[in-house]
Design an enzyme around this catalytic site. Structure first.
Site, PDB file in Angstrom:
ATOM      1  N   ASP A 111       0.852  -1.192   0.000  1.00 23.49           N
ATOM      2  CA  ASP A 111       0.000   0.000   0.000  1.00 23.49           C
ATOM      3  C   ASP A 111       0.892   1.248   0.000  1.00 23.49           C
ATOM      4  O   ASP A 111       1.894   1.322   0.710  1.00 23.49           O
ATOM      5  CB  ASP A 111      -0.916  -0.002   1.230  1.00 23.49           C
ATOM      6  CG  ASP A 111      -2.051   0.987   1.096  1.00 23.49           C
ATOM      7  OD1 ASP A 111      -3.208   0.554   0.985  1.00 23.49           O
ATOM      8  OD2 ASP A 111      -1.778   2.213   1.101  1.00 23.49           O
ATOM      9  N   HIS A 133     -10.267  -5.071  -3.190  1.00 20.39           N
ATOM     10  CA  HIS A 133      -8.955  -5.348  -2.608  1.00 20.39           C
ATOM     11  C   HIS A 133      -9.097  -5.757  -1.161  1.00 20.39           C
ATOM     12  O   HIS A 133      -9.948  -5.259  -0.439  1.00 20.39           O
ATOM     13  CB  HIS A 133      -8.019  -4.138  -2.730  1.00 20.39           C
ATOM     14  CG  HIS A 133      -8.623  -2.848  -2.271  1.00 20.39           C
ATOM     15  ND1 HIS A 133      -9.513  -2.130  -3.035  1.00 20.39           N
ATOM     16  CD2 HIS A 133      -8.486  -2.150  -1.120  1.00 20.39           C
ATOM     17  CE1 HIS A 133      -9.894  -1.041  -2.388  1.00 20.39           C
ATOM     18  NE2 HIS A 133      -9.290  -1.030  -1.200  1.00 20.39           N
ATOM     19  N   LEU A 134      -8.237  -6.692  -0.759  1.00 24.73           N
ATOM     20  CA  LEU A 134      -8.136  -7.104   0.626  1.00 24.73           C
ATOM     21  C   LEU A 134      -6.892  -6.436   1.200  1.00 24.73           C
ATOM     22  O   LEU A 134      -5.795  -6.555   0.633  1.00 24.73           O
ATOM     23  CB  LEU A 134      -7.990  -8.626   0.742  1.00 24.73           C
ATOM     24  CG  LEU A 134      -9.250  -9.486   0.547  1.00 24.73           C
ATOM     25  CD1 LEU A 134      -9.724  -9.425  -0.897  1.00 24.73           C
ATOM     26  CD2 LEU A 134      -8.975 -10.926   0.953  1.00 24.73           C
ATOM     27  N   HIS A 135      -7.069  -5.728   2.298  1.00 32.31           N
ATOM     28  CA  HIS A 135      -5.916  -5.171   3.007  1.00 32.31           C
ATOM     29  C   HIS A 135      -5.364  -6.251   3.940  1.00 32.31           C
ATOM     30  O   HIS A 135      -6.115  -6.844   4.715  1.00 32.31           O
ATOM     31  CB  HIS A 135      -6.336  -3.992   3.892  1.00 32.31           C
ATOM     32  CG  HIS A 135      -6.889  -2.801   3.176  1.00 32.31           C
ATOM     33  ND1 HIS A 135      -6.141  -1.658   2.956  1.00 32.31           N
ATOM     34  CD2 HIS A 135      -8.119  -2.548   2.666  1.00 32.31           C
ATOM     35  CE1 HIS A 135      -6.909  -0.750   2.345  1.00 32.31           C
ATOM     36  NE2 HIS A 135      -8.104  -1.261   2.154  1.00 32.31           N
TER      37      HIS A 135
END
Ligand code: AMP
Length: 112
Positions: free
Chosen positions: A29, A98-100
């Site tokens: 990120d 999206h997966l954080h």
């Protein structure tokens, strides 16, 4: 289609890519909220989780598997949090699913 994360998949926008297979891509990120902050995305354009249809169940399952695999590769498998913000009111700012993956600090509960 104006999709920032598709541009990362196509290498039109640079990112620190840490994982890739035929279905998923993961990268750091740009504005990390923890010492480790990775985004896991499908290579298919799905704007948000609630837009996925029944034909995309395998993609969703693969993203969950890839998240666990990435955590193992990063040696954080004992302590990480996975977050999906679905919709602007829930904090979603980029409309490509999206997966954080967040790790490396203490996380409170309930989440903010
Ligand atoms: P969300 O708010 O759940 O939609 O998360 C979007 C995330 O994308 C945020 O954590 C941003 O910091 C991150 N982000 C935005 N642009 C980029 C970029 N070019 N490269 C990497 N991460 C990005």
């Amino acid at each position: 289609m104006d999709d920032l994360f598709l541009k990362i998949i196509d290498r039109e926008v640079p990112a620190n890519i840490i994982y890739e297979d035929e279905i998923a891509l993961a990268f750091e990120d740009i504005n990390p909220q923890a010492p480790t902050h990775i985004l896991v995305i499908p290579k298919t354009h799905i704007p948000k989780l609630s837009d996925a249809d029944s034909s995309q169940k395998d993609i969703l399952g693969h993203l969950m598997w890839a998240t666990g695999e990435i955590a193992r590769q990063l040696d954080i498998e004992d302590a990480y949090r996975v977050v999906v913000n679905n919709g602007a009111k829930a904090g979603q700012s980029v409309f490509h699913l999206h997966l954080h993956i967040l790790s490396g600090r203490v996380f409170s509960w309930p989440p903010g």
